[in-house]
Design an enzyme around this catalytic site. Structure first.
Site, PDB file in Angstrom:
ATOM      1  N   SER A   2       0.828  -1.116   0.153  1.00  0.00           N
ATOM      2  CA  SER A   2      -0.064   0.151  -0.103  1.00  0.00           C
ATOM      3  C   SER A   2       0.798   1.066  -0.165  1.00  0.00           C
ATOM      4  O   SER A   2       1.713   1.516  -0.986  1.00  0.00           O
ATOM      5  CB  SER A   2      -0.876  -0.167   1.244  1.00  0.00           C
ATOM      6  OG  SER A   2      -1.976   0.804   1.131  1.00  0.00           O
TER       7      SER A   2
ATOM      8  N   ASP B  61     -10.330  -4.152  -5.264  1.00  0.00           N
ATOM      9  CA  ASP B  61      -9.439  -3.104  -4.309  1.00  0.00           C
ATOM     10  C   ASP B  61     -10.372  -1.695  -4.207  1.00  0.00           C
ATOM     11  O   ASP B  61     -10.470  -1.149  -5.302  1.00  0.00           O
ATOM     12  CB  ASP B  61      -8.176  -3.012  -4.730  1.00  0.00           C
ATOM     13  CG  ASP B  61      -7.322  -2.320  -3.686  1.00  0.00           C
ATOM     14  OD1 ASP B  61      -7.823  -1.375  -2.834  1.00  0.00           O
ATOM     15  OD2 ASP B  61      -6.152  -2.546  -3.388  1.00  0.00           O
TER      16      ASP B  61
ATOM     17  N   HIS C  22      -8.370  -4.742  -0.737  1.00  0.00           N
ATOM     18  CA  HIS C  22      -6.996  -4.044  -0.466  1.00  0.00           C
ATOM     19  C   HIS C  22      -6.117  -5.002   0.496  1.00  0.00           C
ATOM     20  O   HIS C  22      -4.892  -4.471   0.463  1.00  0.00           O
ATOM     21  CB  HIS C  22      -7.172  -2.639  -0.017  1.00  0.00           C
ATOM     22  CG  HIS C  22      -6.270  -1.655  -0.001  1.00  0.00           C
ATOM     23  ND1 HIS C  22      -5.382  -1.368  -1.310  1.00  0.00           N
ATOM     24  CD2 HIS C  22      -5.325  -1.049   0.964  1.00  0.00           C
ATOM     25  CE1 HIS C  22      -4.340  -0.490  -1.046  1.00  0.00           C
ATOM     26  NE2 HIS C  22      -4.269  -0.389   0.244  1.00  0.00           N
TER      27      HIS C  22
HETATM   28  C1  MLT Z   1      -1.510   6.148   0.039  1.00  0.00           C
HETATM   29  O1  MLT Z   1      -1.945   7.186   0.354  1.00  0.00           O
HETATM   30  O2  MLT Z   1      -0.350   5.681  -0.274  1.00  0.00           O
HETATM   31  C2  MLT Z   1      -2.447   5.253  -0.555  1.00  0.00           C
HETATM   32  O3  MLT Z   1      -3.876   5.882  -0.545  1.00  0.00           O
HETATM   33  C3  MLT Z   1      -2.468   3.810   0.145  1.00  0.00           C
HETATM   34  C4  MLT Z   1      -2.733   4.132   1.748  1.00  0.00           C
HETATM   35  O4  MLT Z   1      -1.743   4.181   2.446  1.00  0.00           O
HETATM   36  O5  MLT Z   1      -3.918   3.896   2.222  1.00  0.00           O
END
Ligand code: MLT
Length: 201
Positions: free
Chosen positions: A100, A150, A181
């Site tokens: 992520s 996701d 996700h």
């Molecule tokens: C981010 O901000 O890098 C993406 O939205 C993934 C997350 O950290 O939730």
């Protein structure tokens, strides 16, 4: 940056990059599954969002503060350089494993530097920047783990990321799960198989 380093018997080092709210230890179980003999460098992001560590600021969910992302990408690159001297790991043998937010900054490292990473495993990554010219990535294979449902990352965005990396000559392997996700055991196991095919473990 806050970090942990564990020396392993192989030449490679896994750079572990957590998701929002995680820390430098979060992905240790993944490293054990993917490359048990590699050295491990787990790093904690320097940004706090409501007390949750991240690797760069965002303006809202999925909307990145690009100036900060570029600054933090350089900061992470320099940190890896410095720590490779401190711990004597091979700087040209670093493979990122990010989830992520951590996968997003790993992708940004690939977008910025030809040889910061020897390869990357990106679990649930987004396109870090648009309208950007990537370096030649023919020496940096990439594994992308994604979920068809996701809610944060439309499948088209994952495909856009894979396309951009391929246009830069990276060899990209995609793994699509049926879920969202969350990280799945199947995508981590496949990442381990991919790792074994590309690097000595
Ligand atoms: C981010 O901000 O890098 C993406 O939205 C993934 C997350 O950290 O939730």
């Amino acid at each position: 940056m806050e970090h942990i380093f564990k020396q392993g018997p192989s030449d490679q080092t896994l750079l572990l990059l957590h998701g929002t709210g995680g820390n430098e230890r979060d992905l240790l179980p993944l490293a054990e599954m993917i490359a048990p003999n590699a050295s491990i460098l787990g790093v904690r992001g320097n940004i706090l969002e409501n007390g949750m560590p991240r690797f760069f600021r965002r303006l809202s969910e999925g909307v990145f503060d690009e100036e900060d992302l570029i600054f933090r990408t350089n900061e992470l690159h320099q940190t890896i350089n410095d720590l490779s001297e401190r711990y004597k790991f091979k700087r040209d043998q670093v493979i990122a494993v990010g989830y992520s937010n951590g996968a997003n900054i790993a992708a940004s490292l690939l977008y910025h530097y030809k040889d910061s990473l020897k390869g990357a495993i990106l679990f649930h990554a987004m396109v870090p920047l648009r309208g950007f010219t990537l370096p030649d990535l023919s020496e940096a294979p990439v594994y992308i783990g994604a979920g068809k449902r996701d809610p944060l990352i439309p499948a088209a965005e994952t495909k856009e990321l894979a396309d951009e990396l391929r246009k830069a000559n990276a060899e990209v392997t995609e793994h699509w799960g049926e879920g969202g996700h969350e990280l799945t055991r199947a995508e981590v196991e496949q990442a381990g198989i991919w790792y074994g095919e590309h690097f000595t473990s």
